[in-house]
Design an enzyme around this catalytic site. Structure first.
Site, PDB file in Angstrom:
ATOM      1  N   SER A  94       0.848  -1.186   0.000  1.00 46.42           N
ATOM      2  CA  SER A  94       0.000   0.000   0.000  1.00 46.42           C
ATOM      3  C   SER A  94       0.884   1.236   0.000  1.00 46.42           C
ATOM      4  O   SER A  94       2.049   1.170   0.411  1.00 46.42           O
ATOM      5  CB  SER A  94      -0.868   0.012   1.263  1.00 46.42           C
ATOM      6  OG  SER A  94      -1.522   1.254   1.432  1.00 46.42           O
ATOM      7  N   PRO A 109      -0.614   0.088  -3.987  1.00 45.89           N
ATOM      8  CA  PRO A 109      -1.645   0.985  -4.524  1.00 45.89           C
ATOM      9  C   PRO A 109      -1.957   2.145  -3.589  1.00 45.89           C
ATOM     10  O   PRO A 109      -1.805   2.047  -2.373  1.00 45.89           O
ATOM     11  CB  PRO A 109      -2.885   0.088  -4.636  1.00 45.89           C
ATOM     12  CG  PRO A 109      -2.453  -1.293  -4.286  1.00 45.89           C
ATOM     13  CD  PRO A 109      -1.168  -1.173  -3.545  1.00 45.89           C
ATOM     14  N   GLY A 110      -2.427   3.219  -4.211  1.00 40.53           N
ATOM     15  CA  GLY A 110      -3.055   4.306  -3.472  1.00 40.53           C
ATOM     16  C   GLY A 110      -4.522   3.939  -3.297  1.00 40.53           C
ATOM     17  O   GLY A 110      -4.865   2.778  -3.066  1.00 40.53           O
ATOM     18  N   VAL A 136      -8.009   2.660  -3.798  1.00 43.95           N
ATOM     19  CA  VAL A 136      -8.683   1.689  -4.667  1.00 43.95           C
ATOM     20  C   VAL A 136     -10.106   1.538  -4.142  1.00 43.95           C
ATOM     21  O   VAL A 136     -10.311   1.307  -2.951  1.00 43.95           O
ATOM     22  CB  VAL A 136      -7.978   0.315  -4.661  1.00 43.95           C
ATOM     23  CG1 VAL A 136      -8.665  -0.641  -5.628  1.00 43.95           C
ATOM     24  CG2 VAL A 136      -6.503   0.457  -4.988  1.00 43.95           C
ATOM     25  N   THR A 182     -12.730  -0.383  -3.204  1.00 43.15           N
ATOM     26  CA  THR A 182     -13.130  -1.730  -2.804  1.00 43.15           C
ATOM     27  C   THR A 182     -13.909  -1.581  -1.499  1.00 43.15           C
ATOM     28  O   THR A 182     -14.242  -0.471  -1.093  1.00 43.15           O
ATOM     29  CB  THR A 182     -11.897  -2.624  -2.564  1.00 43.15           C
ATOM     30  OG1 THR A 182     -11.158  -2.105  -1.441  1.00 43.15           O
ATOM     31  CG2 THR A 182     -11.001  -2.692  -3.792  1.00 43.15           C
ATOM     32  N   GLU A 183     -14.116  -2.680  -0.815  1.00 44.54           N
ATOM     33  CA  GLU A 183     -14.797  -2.622   0.483  1.00 44.54           C
ATOM     34  C   GLU A 183     -13.838  -2.214   1.603  1.00 44.54           C
ATOM     35  O   GLU A 183     -14.224  -2.154   2.773  1.00 44.54           O
ATOM     36  CB  GLU A 183     -15.448  -3.973   0.799  1.00 44.54           C
ATOM     37  CG  GLU A 183     -14.499  -5.081   1.179  1.00 44.54           C
ATOM     38  CD  GLU A 183     -13.710  -5.694   0.011  1.00 44.54           C
ATOM     39  OE1 GLU A 183     -12.763  -6.442   0.292  1.00 44.54           O
ATOM     40  OE2 GLU A 183     -14.024  -5.428  -1.165  1.00 44.54           O
ATOM     41  N   PHE A 184     -12.589  -1.891   1.266  1.00 44.85           N
ATOM     42  CA  PHE A 184     -11.553  -1.539   2.244  1.00 44.85           C
ATOM     43  C   PHE A 184     -12.030  -0.464   3.225  1.00 44.85           C
ATOM     44  O   PHE A 184     -11.934  -0.627   4.442  1.00 44.85           O
ATOM     45  CB  PHE A 184     -10.292  -1.074   1.504  1.00 44.85           C
ATOM     46  CG  PHE A 184      -9.168  -0.669   2.409  1.00 44.85           C
ATOM     47  CD1 PHE A 184      -8.283  -1.613   2.901  1.00 44.85           C
ATOM     48  CD2 PHE A 184      -8.982   0.662   2.765  1.00 44.85           C
ATOM     49  CE1 PHE A 184      -7.244  -1.236   3.734  1.00 44.85           C
ATOM     50  CE2 PHE A 184      -7.941   1.043   3.591  1.00 44.85           C
ATOM     51  CZ  PHE A 184      -7.074   0.094   4.080  1.00 44.85           C
ATOM     52  N   TYR A 195      -1.738   0.197  10.854  1.00 45.31           N
ATOM     53  CA  TYR A 195      -1.932  -0.228   9.464  1.00 45.31           C
ATOM     54  C   TYR A 195      -0.682   0.096   8.649  1.00 45.31           C
ATOM     55  O   TYR A 195      -0.173  -0.752   7.911  1.00 45.31           O
ATOM     56  CB  TYR A 195      -3.165   0.437   8.846  1.00 45.31           C
ATOM     57  CG  TYR A 195      -3.318   0.077   7.390  1.00 45.31           C
ATOM     58  CD1 TYR A 195      -3.676  -1.223   7.018  1.00 45.31           C
ATOM     59  CD2 TYR A 195      -3.084   1.008   6.387  1.00 45.31           C
ATOM     60  CE1 TYR A 195      -3.789  -1.572   5.682  1.00 45.31           C
ATOM     61  CE2 TYR A 195      -3.195   0.659   5.047  1.00 45.31           C
ATOM     62  CZ  TYR A 195      -3.546  -0.632   4.698  1.00 45.31           C
ATOM     63  OH  TYR A 195      -3.649  -0.977   3.372  1.00 45.31           O
TER      64      TYR A 195
END
Length: 182
Positions: free
Chosen positions: A70, A113-114, A116, A118-120, A83
């Site tokens: 990340s 990645p920066g 994205v 998603t469900e993140f 994190y």
């Protein structure tokens, strides 16, 4: 892993895509259980699975490991101490793997990645859809397909080529701190 039939143990590619963030509290406000959850998922999960599959790759003398890190593994930010630490660990583990596996014809790549979509963020904010939606407000974030295409690029290079690191961002994001929102 022990229950996998021998015919399936000829694994050529391992993609470690563990990415869990829990909350945005400052380190002095955060809860131990959230820390454990992030470290267990992002670091230990990657290590446990990798160790088993690497044994098979070493035996076969080939393979490619792609660890999804990340931007948080490169830049730390407020409310992301653990994190960020877990993703810094992913980057360090990836570099160590690359050195340890060099003589076994096993390539190792890190993709960082920066933002994205998603469900993140939904997971990070304990299901709060409004908070999660605000993360991507005013930008066009990366999609899962963008990351999949980066993985495909890395793993389809000729055998003499290893893509060590890919840092991939939405065009409106420069790093963990600078994002242009329309």
């Amino acid at each position: 892993m022990a229950s996998i039939p021998d015919a399936w143990k000829n694994i050529d590619i391992l993609i470690n895509n563990a990415g869990l963030a829990a909350g945005t509290e400052k380190i002095y406000e955060d809860a131990w259980d959230k820390w454990s959850q992030m470290i267990d998922t992002n670091v230990k999960g990657l290590l446990f699975l990798s160790k088993e599959i690497i044994k098979w790759m070493v035996k076969n003398q080939h393979g490619h490991i792609v660890n999804i890190s990340s931007i948080a593994g490169i830049n730390v930010y407020e409310g992301g101490s653990i994190y960020c630490a877990s993703k810094h660990a992913v980057n360090a583990i990836t570099k160590g793997m690359r050195v340890d596996l060099l003589k076994h014809n096993i390539r190792v790549t890190s993709i960082s990645p920066g933002m994205v979509d998603t469900e993140f963020s939904l997971v990070r904010f304990d299901g709060d859809k409004e908070k999660a939606k605000n993360v991507y407000q005013g930008i066009t974030p990366l999609s899962a397909i963008d990351i999949a295409e980066a993985i495909e690029f890395a793993v389809t290079r000729p055998p003499h080529v290893n893509i060590n690191d890919i840092l991939i961002m939405p065009s409106q994001q420069a790093d963990a701190f600078n994002t242009y929102r329309k």
